[in-house]
Design a protein around this motif. Structure first.
Motif, PDB file in Angstrom:
ATOM      1  N   HIS A  29       6.432   2.799  -1.270  1.00  0.00           N
ATOM      2  CA  HIS A  29       5.758   3.384  -0.117  1.00  0.00           C
ATOM      3  C   HIS A  29       5.195   2.265   0.752  1.00  0.00           C
ATOM      4  O   HIS A  29       4.940   1.161   0.260  1.00  0.00           O
ATOM      5  CB  HIS A  29       4.629   4.302  -0.599  1.00  0.00           C
ATOM      6  CG  HIS A  29       3.890   4.995   0.496  1.00  0.00           C
ATOM      7  ND1 HIS A  29       4.493   5.864   1.374  1.00  0.00           N
ATOM      8  CD2 HIS A  29       2.587   4.930   0.868  1.00  0.00           C
ATOM      9  CE1 HIS A  29       3.594   6.310   2.237  1.00  0.00           C
ATOM     10  NE2 HIS A  29       2.434   5.761   1.947  1.00  0.00           N
ATOM     11  N   ALA A  30       5.012   2.555   2.055  1.00  0.00           N
ATOM     12  CA  ALA A  30       4.420   1.580   2.981  1.00  0.00           C
ATOM     13  C   ALA A  30       3.499   2.299   3.948  1.00  0.00           C
ATOM     14  O   ALA A  30       3.737   3.464   4.298  1.00  0.00           O
ATOM     15  CB  ALA A  30       5.514   0.851   3.752  1.00  0.00           C
ATOM     16  N   GLU A  31       2.439   1.613   4.365  1.00  0.00           N
ATOM     17  CA  GLU A  31       1.506   2.140   5.364  1.00  0.00           C
ATOM     18  C   GLU A  31       1.094   1.014   6.295  1.00  0.00           C
ATOM     19  O   GLU A  31       1.114  -0.157   5.928  1.00  0.00           O
ATOM     20  CB  GLU A  31       0.277   2.756   4.687  1.00  0.00           C
ATOM     21  CG  GLU A  31       0.640   3.958   3.838  1.00  0.00           C
ATOM     22  CD  GLU A  31      -0.542   4.803   3.417  1.00  0.00           C
ATOM     23  OE1 GLU A  31      -1.598   4.736   4.077  1.00  0.00           O
ATOM     24  OE2 GLU A  31      -0.400   5.535   2.432  1.00  0.00           O
ATOM     25  N   LEU A  32       0.693   1.386   7.497  1.00  0.00           N
ATOM     26  CA  LEU A  32       0.240   0.440   8.509  1.00  0.00           C
ATOM     27  C   LEU A  32      -1.285   0.469   8.543  1.00  0.00           C
ATOM     28  O   LEU A  32      -1.882   1.534   8.731  1.00  0.00           O
ATOM     29  CB  LEU A  32       0.804   0.832   9.876  1.00  0.00           C
ATOM     30  CG  LEU A  32       0.359   0.011  11.068  1.00  0.00           C
ATOM     31  CD1 LEU A  32       0.880  -1.416  10.979  1.00  0.00           C
ATOM     32  CD2 LEU A  32       0.853   0.652  12.363  1.00  0.00           C
ATOM     33  N   ILE A  33      -1.907  -0.691   8.352  1.00  0.00           N
ATOM     34  CA  ILE A  33      -3.366  -0.789   8.374  1.00  0.00           C
ATOM     35  C   ILE A  33      -3.788  -1.342   9.730  1.00  0.00           C
ATOM     36  O   ILE A  33      -3.354  -2.420  10.140  1.00  0.00           O
ATOM     37  CB  ILE A  33      -3.891  -1.700   7.247  1.00  0.00           C
ATOM     38  CG1 ILE A  33      -3.375  -1.212   5.888  1.00  0.00           C
ATOM     39  CG2 ILE A  33      -5.419  -1.751   7.281  1.00  0.00           C
ATOM     40  CD1 ILE A  33      -3.716  -2.137   4.739  1.00  0.00           C
ATOM     41  N   MET A  34      -4.639  -0.604  10.395  1.00  0.00           N
ATOM     42  CA  MET A  34      -5.094  -0.982  11.731  1.00  0.00           C
ATOM     43  C   MET A  34      -6.133  -2.117  11.647  1.00  0.00           C
ATOM     44  O   MET A  34      -6.648  -2.415  10.572  1.00  0.00           O
ATOM     45  CB  MET A  34      -5.666   0.247  12.433  1.00  0.00           C
ATOM     46  CG  MET A  34      -4.633   1.369  12.587  1.00  0.00           C
ATOM     47  SD  MET A  34      -3.130   0.847  13.433  1.00  0.00           S
ATOM     48  CE  MET A  34      -3.690   0.975  15.116  1.00  0.00           C
ATOM     49  N   PRO A  35      -6.459  -2.743  12.787  1.00  0.00           N
ATOM     50  CA  PRO A  35      -7.363  -3.901  12.778  1.00  0.00           C
ATOM     51  C   PRO A  35      -8.739  -3.648  12.164  1.00  0.00           C
ATOM     52  O   PRO A  35      -9.364  -4.597  11.672  1.00  0.00           O
ATOM     53  CB  PRO A  35      -7.491  -4.264  14.258  1.00  0.00           C
ATOM     54  CG  PRO A  35      -6.217  -3.806  14.867  1.00  0.00           C
ATOM     55  CD  PRO A  35      -5.877  -2.536  14.121  1.00  0.00           C
ATOM     56  N   ASP A  36      -9.216  -2.405  12.145  1.00  0.00           N
ATOM     57  CA  ASP A  36     -10.533  -2.147  11.540  1.00  0.00           C
ATOM     58  C   ASP A  36     -10.501  -2.277  10.015  1.00  0.00           C
ATOM     59  O   ASP A  36     -11.543  -2.311   9.361  1.00  0.00           O
ATOM     60  CB  ASP A  36     -11.086  -0.789  11.954  1.00  0.00           C
ATOM     61  CG  ASP A  36     -10.281   0.396  11.425  1.00  0.00           C
ATOM     62  OD1 ASP A  36      -9.321   0.209  10.643  1.00  0.00           O
ATOM     63  OD2 ASP A  36     -10.604   1.535  11.812  1.00  0.00           O
ATOM     64  N   GLY A  37      -9.292  -2.354   9.435  1.00  0.00           N
ATOM     65  CA  GLY A  37      -9.139  -2.553   7.994  1.00  0.00           C
ATOM     66  C   GLY A  37      -9.299  -1.306   7.145  1.00  0.00           C
ATOM     67  O   GLY A  37      -9.028  -1.330   5.946  1.00  0.00           O
TER      68      GLY A  37
END
Length: 162
Positions: A29-37
């Protein structure tokens, strides 16, 4: 600013094992983590089967590998716009399975699987050059393939050259 792509290698359940076995990879699985973490964007067949952003405060970092990418404010804006446009879309079981069985990229309109959505978000926002990622020429956009693509690309040089 920085985004991260998180690749799940934790134990997980039966479906995780099948994905790993089929793709011959440690990632399921993969997810995108935004700049706020803490904002993770993803679509999981294991939960709601819809593309969503969640606040993930409690996770075991030993179960994930991360690829960090420096991005501009404009690129972040495009990722956010792409997310808003695709938010709530369903998981693409048919596309994911057929793309693994056939030598073609099968894409069902308005449906996504985790690593496919991330690859498109990176391409559409010009974080990764379309000539490098070549989505149009890939039948496999599994988490393992996305990880390999990002590992092979010198992202820092690609961003600096713009």
């Amino acid at each position: 600013m920085e985004i991260k792509i998180a690749f799940f290698r934790g134990r997980g359940g039966f479906v995780n094992k099948i994905v790993r076995w089929w793709t011959k990879s440690e990632y399921s699985h993969a997810e995108l983590i935004m700049p706020d973490g803490i904002t993770w964007i993803g679509i999981s067949p294991f939960k709601t089967s819809r593309l969503q952003a969640i606040y993930k405060l409690d996770y075991d970092p030993k179960e994930w590998d991360f690829v960090s990418i420096e991005i501009s404010a404009e690129q972040l804006s495009i990722v956010n716009e792409f997310f808003e446009f695709t938010k709530g879309r369903h998981y693409d079981w048919v596309g994911m399975i057929l793309s693994q069985l056939l030598p073609y990229n099968i894409k069902r309109k308005n449906k996504w699987y985790c690593s496919e959505w991330i690859a498109y978000a990176l391409r559409i926002s010009c974080i990764i050059d379309w000539r490098t990622i070549k989505i149009y020429d890939r039948c496999d956009l599994s988490p393992a393939m996305l990880y390999n693509l990002l590992s092979e690309i010198d992202i820092a040089n690609e961003i600096r050259s713009r």
